[in-house]
Scaffold this active site. Structure first.
Site, PDB file in Angstrom:
ATOM      1  N   GLY A  91       0.999  -1.424  -0.139  1.00 21.26           N
ATOM      2  CA  GLY A  91       0.019   0.023  -0.021  1.00 21.26           C
ATOM      3  C   GLY A  91       0.901   1.188   0.065  1.00 21.26           C
ATOM      4  CG  HIS A  92       3.335   2.285   3.505  1.00 24.29           C
ATOM      5  ND1 HIS A  92       3.359   1.080   4.167  1.00 24.29           N
ATOM      6  CD2 HIS A  92       3.016   3.285   3.830  1.00 24.29           C
ATOM      7  CE1 HIS A  92       3.087   1.421   5.275  1.00 24.29           C
ATOM      8  NE2 HIS A  92       2.766   2.597   5.185  1.00 24.29           N
TER       9      HIS A  92
END
Ligand code: PAF
Length: 281
Positions: free
Chosen positions: A36-37
């Protein structure tokens, strides 16, 4: 890609970028990076001349010392992951660099957004988030800053902070990344036991079902259905489930055609707190 730890070093770099009118994309994180990051950082790198990631476990946004002490820290692995994203600079200061040995937290008003959901359950959390994000904005002077929708309330609060303070920063919200079984990616997932990890996809499963029920059933019916589902799950403790107005974040008790709604949930798996949300449109 450079890794710097002091405000002085990064400020010199920012001054030179600003003098050559480069755009800056900022992705603030607390490390223990996951896909996600990486998606946020990759987007920041593709949309700006210069991409910065901050990795800093911010002590002032934790309401429980135990939670802060147990927050995963994986700096070497994080640096390796970021290397393939097009990022130009990682800023990873320590607490005394950011707070100058004076853990002062600013008190913010986000027009009530801070009093809903996470704000009710995590004392002073959003003052801590506001304080550190404002500091990172001042230091890095980004053109655009990237935040995940998993922390949807945080995203709305940061948007509010930039509008209220007339900061010339575009806040970009990015979709939640999920594991194959639906569990929202989170740095905290690495702390789940095997059994807790197996149970955790139940959170997204019930959210998905709630979003289907939303088309036909009342909010009261959905609330009590969710409560019953979690009452019969011995591995997960429901802290809250709320259907709220996406803009004001206020709890909804009835539906209106012209309003966008989202369902928000916070659950404990043992001592590990997991949050998630889903759009109901
Ligand atoms: O979402 C996070 O990881 C943190 O709340 C943030 C925005 C990096 C501030 O510490």
């Amino acid at each position: 890609m450079k890794v710097v730890t002091t405000i002085k070093e990064i400020s010199n770099i920012i001054t030179s970028l600003k003098s050559s009118q480069k755009t800056i994309g900022l992705t603030p994180t607390m490390g223990a990076l996951h896909e996600g990051h990486i998606s946020l950082i990759t987007k920041a790198s593709s949309e700006n001349d210069f991409s910065i990631v901050t990795i800093f476990i911010n002590p002032t946004q934790f309401d429980k010392k135990e939670d802060l002490d147990n927050y995963p820290s994986t700096l070497d692995a994080d640096i390796k992951l970021v290397e393939n994203t097009g990022c130009d600079l990682i800023f990873t200061p320590n607490a005394s660099e950011m707070y100058a040995n004076n853990i002062d937290v600013e008190s913010f008003s986000f027009d009530g957004l801070e009093n809903e959901m996470e704000g009710k359950h995590r004392a002073n959390h959003f003052d801590g988030v506001g304080t550190i994000v404002k500091k990172f904005f001042e230091i890095t002077q980004p053109t655009k800053a990237y935040f995940g929708e998993k922390d949807f309330q945080q995203l709305q609060i940061i948007k509010k902070m930039t509008v209220k303070n007339q900061l010339p920063i575009e806040i970009i919200g990015c979709p939640i990344f999920r594991e194959k079984d639906g569990l929202a990616m989170s740095s905290r997932n690495t702390r789940l036991s095997k059994k807790q990890r197996e149970s955790a996809p139940f959170i997204f499963k019930t959210l998905t079902k709630a979003s289907q029920l939303f088309q036909s059933d009342s909010i009261a019916t959905i609330n009590s259905w969710i409560q019953t589902e979690f009452d019969s799950n011995p591995d997960l403790d429901l802290e809250y489930f709320e259907i709220a107005n996406e803009q004001t974040l206020q709890t909804a008790s009835s539906k209106s055609e012209s309003t966008k709604y989202r369902a928000f949930i916070a659950v404990y798996a043992g001592k590990i707190r997991l949050i998630d949300n889903i759009s109901l449109q």
